[in-house]
Design an enzyme around this catalytic site. Structure first.
Site, PDB file in Angstrom:
ATOM      1  N   ALA A  15       2.673  -8.889   4.982  1.00  0.00           N
ATOM      2  CA  ALA A  15       2.915 -10.407   4.458  1.00  0.00           C
ATOM      3  C   ALA A  15       1.334 -11.226   4.156  1.00  0.00           C
ATOM      4  O   ALA A  15       0.419 -11.025   4.851  1.00  0.00           O
ATOM      5  CB  ALA A  15       3.464 -11.384   5.299  1.00  0.00           C
ATOM      6  N   LYS A  52       1.274  -1.479   0.322  1.00  0.00           N
ATOM      7  CA  LYS A  52       0.205  -0.021  -0.143  1.00  0.00           C
ATOM      8  C   LYS A  52       1.143   1.751   0.036  1.00  0.00           C
ATOM      9  O   LYS A  52       1.578   1.709   0.444  1.00  0.00           O
ATOM     10  CB  LYS A  52      -0.947   0.012   1.526  1.00  0.00           C
ATOM     11  CG  LYS A  52      -1.854  -1.682   1.045  1.00  0.00           C
ATOM     12  CD  LYS A  52      -3.087  -0.894   2.462  1.00  0.00           C
ATOM     13  CE  LYS A  52      -4.391  -1.904   2.266  1.00  0.00           C
ATOM     14  NZ  LYS A  52      -5.047  -2.246   3.418  1.00  0.00           N
ATOM     15  N   ASP A  74      -6.767  -5.442   7.679  1.00  0.00           N
ATOM     16  CA  ASP A  74      -7.095  -3.946   6.919  1.00  0.00           C
ATOM     17  C   ASP A  74      -6.673  -2.963   7.553  1.00  0.00           C
ATOM     18  O   ASP A  74      -8.179  -2.855   8.302  1.00  0.00           O
ATOM     19  CB  ASP A  74      -8.426  -4.456   6.006  1.00  0.00           C
ATOM     20  CG  ASP A  74      -7.738  -4.226   4.980  1.00  0.00           C
ATOM     21  OD1 ASP A  74      -7.008  -3.474   4.430  1.00  0.00           O
ATOM     22  OD2 ASP A  74      -8.364  -4.725   4.332  1.00  0.00           O
ATOM     23  N   GLU A 113     -12.693 -11.761   9.838  1.00  0.00           N
ATOM     24  CA  GLU A 113     -11.976 -13.382   8.910  1.00  0.00           C
ATOM     25  C   GLU A 113     -12.286 -14.020  10.666  1.00  0.00           C
ATOM     26  O   GLU A 113     -11.400 -13.400  11.149  1.00  0.00           O
ATOM     27  CB  GLU A 113     -11.366 -12.850   8.230  1.00  0.00           C
ATOM     28  CG  GLU A 113     -11.687 -11.838   7.175  1.00  0.00           C
ATOM     29  CD  GLU A 113     -10.840 -12.210   5.882  1.00  0.00           C
ATOM     30  OE1 GLU A 113     -10.170 -12.862   6.058  1.00  0.00           O
ATOM     31  OE2 GLU A 113     -10.544 -11.304   4.464  1.00  0.00           O
ATOM     32  N   ASP A 122     -13.580   1.377  10.398  1.00  0.00           N
ATOM     33  CA  ASP A 122     -13.927   1.481   8.741  1.00  0.00           C
ATOM     34  C   ASP A 122     -13.849  -0.845   9.064  1.00  0.00           C
ATOM     35  O   ASP A 122     -13.315  -1.443   7.858  1.00  0.00           O
ATOM     36  CB  ASP A 122     -12.660   1.160   8.109  1.00  0.00           C
ATOM     37  CG  ASP A 122     -13.136   0.984   6.606  1.00  0.00           C
ATOM     38  OD1 ASP A 122     -14.948   1.186   6.305  1.00  0.00           O
ATOM     39  OD2 ASP A 122     -11.828   0.361   5.890  1.00  0.00           O
ATOM     40  N   LEU A 146      -1.183 -13.606   3.611  1.00  0.00           N
ATOM     41  CA  LEU A 146      -2.081 -15.659   4.837  1.00  0.00           C
ATOM     42  C   LEU A 146      -1.700 -16.527   3.437  1.00  0.00           C
ATOM     43  O   LEU A 146      -1.706 -16.044   2.799  1.00  0.00           O
ATOM     44  CB  LEU A 146      -3.722 -15.297   5.938  1.00  0.00           C
ATOM     45  CG  LEU A 146      -3.538 -14.282   6.382  1.00  0.00           C
ATOM     46  CD1 LEU A 146      -4.750 -14.111   6.836  1.00  0.00           C
ATOM     47  CD2 LEU A 146      -2.595 -14.449   7.557  1.00  0.00           C
TER      48      LEU A 146
END
Lengths: 532, 532
Positions: free
Chosen positions: A334, A229, A422, A407, A402, A336
């Site tokens: 990194a 990013k 994120d 997960e 946000d 997953l």
């Protein structure tokens, strides 16, 4: 299974006893020498912390002792590495039992096989690509890839267990950070999310704004994959007050800082993230095999290399990011393990926001919202709700509003830990503490004892959160990662979290609020029933 | 026709003689008393101006005398209004001959009839709308409109002639500015451009970026119409160097400053523009009858009223502009008469830019481009090419690179003046002088004598461009309109223009370069053949 649980419980109790010894008895002994000064609630800070009113039990630290924000309190152990002392603390040395094979996410043989297949597919693909590129006169820098069975990313993937993404002392993690910081990049591409969009701008969803689309998947020489990013905002810029959280920039430094914070909180639910100064010409443009990605690169009027969001092609060059002339800061997170070998499910956060200008979610208007949630599967048993509360504490500290989904790995079933992925929308405003992020904690009034103990530890001057974060972030090549106001905001927010818990304890009693974690649900790990 | 031309020529020659008297003879007489100091080319400035080498002819001012940029040169007439003195100067008092009816853009009766029809249509429309709104429970503030035959905007429209948009001493212009600054607004709507787009984002065109879409058409109580461009950028922000000119923000203050500069250059080709602090709730949202426009208003997290670009609805709220909480600065540009009564054509600028990342236009690579243009209709006769050069000088001073088209009134045919519309992309970078904007001047090496004389006048300390601009802009309610660096850049750029002309004169001789304007083409005004 029972035997291991009992062992585990014993270890935990030993750790808690050590903590008590260290924090309750020792300070009391020291306090006898120093007088009662340490128990005063922090004179010159403007947070008007309520004085402790006997709610601290022997198992818990003093709620607010020594929590001065301006650093005027004498720090008895100043000098040396605070971070080192933190990680040496008994609370950070609770041994987890030896892992059974089914408690690991992946088996070594399975992963090696997967890796070998990937490498040979890559080599076939490259051969074809080179031939095609030669015909159409495209120059792509070709780098050799190596199959390395000792690669740090492999060790990271193998180390993922039902407890956390990595163990505290896993030497693969610093190695992985170092690899991401400097290893040669052999390819750059859009992420799968991006490819799924096929360049279309999903304008029906406010959730996917432009910033989303500038992330790239980078591959390293040893096949490690990381999400890149780029820097969008200066470190000292605050998000303008009129900007909605869901259209805020993604910040590369927030992504880096979130990894360090998560590790300091001992959650270990954020995959390793490192900063890197990337040459976007030599390390991205020249190694990409994706023509769509090539097409979004251009040279700016100031002769810098820039690239822009795919879905906004042609219209939106003002969204571009530019190197100077080629070098651009970014975060590398990194990857997953792939979903084919380690499936995950994405579950809506019960405390999600409305993502519209005017809409309100039920939790924002119904003070008894948590009572409803507590009745509902999977929040009606086990640790899931406590994990949500951990996540809200983490997000409140970074200021990330946000968190619409979370997960989990399907393999570990409903008891699996929540992944904190994120985090780039954190650290936007140091001057504002968004209390609504803490709604799960303040509405449910419950917290894991282990989390609370660590929060209290980090409120002590000897382990002050801002100090250990500053020290931890010093290890990143893009240091300083956070400007001072963001670091100091962490201390202030930590105090606010503790006060919310204190209020809960005062209202409901400690037994109701502070939950013994480590006590597992009696059900064996099962595959979660939700589908991705 | 010939009689009037002769009269005109005589007037012009008288004016030029006055100028000579004032600038050549008087300074020489004064110079005798003061020694030769005044002829030194400006000691402490870093522009290394070449010393005059006898190229100044009796008809022209000294090229660079007294052109110090740091103000250290003694200003013999300091104090009082420089702007007043400028407008009192003989060069600004050349009388144009009495206008024949066909030299005016509009006839009074025709315009009054048009106005009357508009008002009655509005009243019918409002009646229907109020009934509909009552049914669907929409609250719209209704303001009475008045038919005012003395309205300043009517006088402005009636004053447009074949020479300029307004005459120097027209009292309707300050009145129109004042009306735009304070008169009650009765409606707000998208502009026609906007409506033509029907909310679609034309992504095949780089030329229409988001900034375009935030302009609104406002109607005042007396039916004056103005285009509103909201503030997007702070006065002291410079456009980032990586931004292409065609995606740069539109700046409300640039629009205002361009009107003042155009008037000071005596072109009078920019319609009047005034600044205004608009209440976007009360004066825009509550008076709009367009539901699409209503739908883009929202309240920001900081409780400010904001609105965003229509074509980017849902996706792009980060493009919004916000009031504080309702008040927002903007520029109001007076509308020209409607196309149905005063048609205009839009013609591509021969020196247009490529509007792509890498494309180059012929003028950028071919040093003899002007020779080609000179052969082509309509640039092969009359003043058209000289008008283009005037426009390039104007754009170079403001730094506006975005002049892809220009417009003329069809009524005045090929000899009509060029309208300098849409100047909001000027004043983006004070620290950079974009020499390529001057290409028409530097490649064609020609300029109207009248323009050159005024430029030379504005290079004199007594009339220094930055000083008269500063003074002129003081009259706007949103003062200061330009920060000092932008004002000082005007002086620096003026020097660069004069040096370009000086080099042309040195190379080709004065007769080739300096063209007697006022000598009209022999052809009668004709309707331009290009179609809109």
């Amino acid at each position: 299974m029972m035997r291991r649980d009992r062992l585990f419980l014993a270890t935990t109790l030993t750790a808690i006893f050590s903590a008590d010894l260290y924090f309750i008895l020792l300070p009391k002994l020291r306090g006898m020498g120093q007088g009662s000064r340490q128990f005063c609630s922090c004179g010159p800070n403007n947070l008007t912390l309520p004085r402790q009113e006997g709610i601290a039990t022997p198992q818990l630290f003093n709620w607010t002792s020594g929590s001065s924000l301006d650093g005027t309190t004498t720090d008895p152990t100043d000098g040396g590495s605070k971070l080192g002392r933190l990680f040496a603390h008994p609370l950070y040395n609770i041994q987890t039992p030896e892992l059974e094979p089914e408690e690991r996410l992946l088996q070594a043989e399975q992963l090696m096989e997967y890796y070998r297949k990937k490498v040979s597919r890559w080599e076939r693909h490259m051969k074809l690509y080179s031939e095609a590129a030669a015909v159409s006169n495209i120059t792509v820098t070709e780098h050799e890839v190596t199959f390395d069975p000792d690669a740090s990313w492999l060790k990271f993937h193998l180390g993922i267990s039902r407890y956390a993404l990595y163990s505290r002392d896993d030497p693969a993690i610093p190695q992985l950070l170092q690899d991401m910081e400097s290893m040669k990049l052999v390819s750059a591409d859009y992420t799968q999310d991006e490819k799924a969009l096929k360049g279309a701008c999903d304008c029906t969803q406010v959730v996917k704004p432009s910033g989303h689309h500038l992330k790239l998947a980078l591959k390293m020489r040893n096949f490690a994959k990381a999400m890149f990013k780029p820097m969008r905002q200066q470190r000292d810029e605050e998000t303008p007050e009129d900007i909605f959280y869901f259209v805020d920039f993604q910040r590369h430094n927030a992504e880096i800082a979130a990894f360090h914070l998560d590790r300091i909180l001992d959650f270990r639910r954020v995959p390793p993230v490192a900063g890197r100064l990337v040459n976007i010409t030599g390390e991205v443009l020249q190694v990409t095999h994706n023509e769509d990605l090539r097409a979004v690169f251009f040279t700016s009027p100031a002769n810098n290399t820039c690239f822009f969001a795919k879905c906004l092609y042609v219209c939106k060059t003002e969204y571009a990011v530019c190197g100077s002339p080629d070098l651009l800061e970014g975060s590398l997170s990194a990857y997953l393990p792939g979903l084919s070998i380690a499936p995950r499910i994405s579950i809506p956060n019960p405390w999600t926001r409305s993502y519209t200008f005017t809409g309100r979610e039920e939790w924002e208007v119904n003070p008894f919202y948590c009572d409803t949630i507590k009745q509902l599967y999977p929040y009606n048993s086990g640790n899931r709700l406590l994990n949500i509360i951990d996540m809200s504490i983490f997000d409140f500290l970074t200021g990330n509003m946000d968190r619409h989904h979370y997960e989990i790995f399907t393999k570990f079933g409903d008891e699996g830990f929540l992944l904190h992925l994120d985090n780039a929308r954190g650290f936007g405003k140091h001057s504002q503490d968004e209390m609504s992020i803490l709604a799960p904690l303040s509405q449910c009034c419950m917290i894991k004892r282990s989390t609370l103990l660590r929060l209290q530890l980090l409120a002590q001057p000897e382990y002050r959160l801002s100090d250990v974060m500053r020290e931890s972030l010093e290890g990143d090549p893009l240091r300083p990662i956070l400007v001072e106001p963001h670091l100091l905001a962490l201390d202030r927010r930590l105090q606010k979290i503790l006060r919310v818990i204190q209020r809960c304890v005062r209202r409901l009693g400690e037994d109701e609020v502070i939950t013994e974690d480590f006590v597992k649900s009696t059900a064996r790990p099962q595959t979660a029933t939700e589908t991705r």
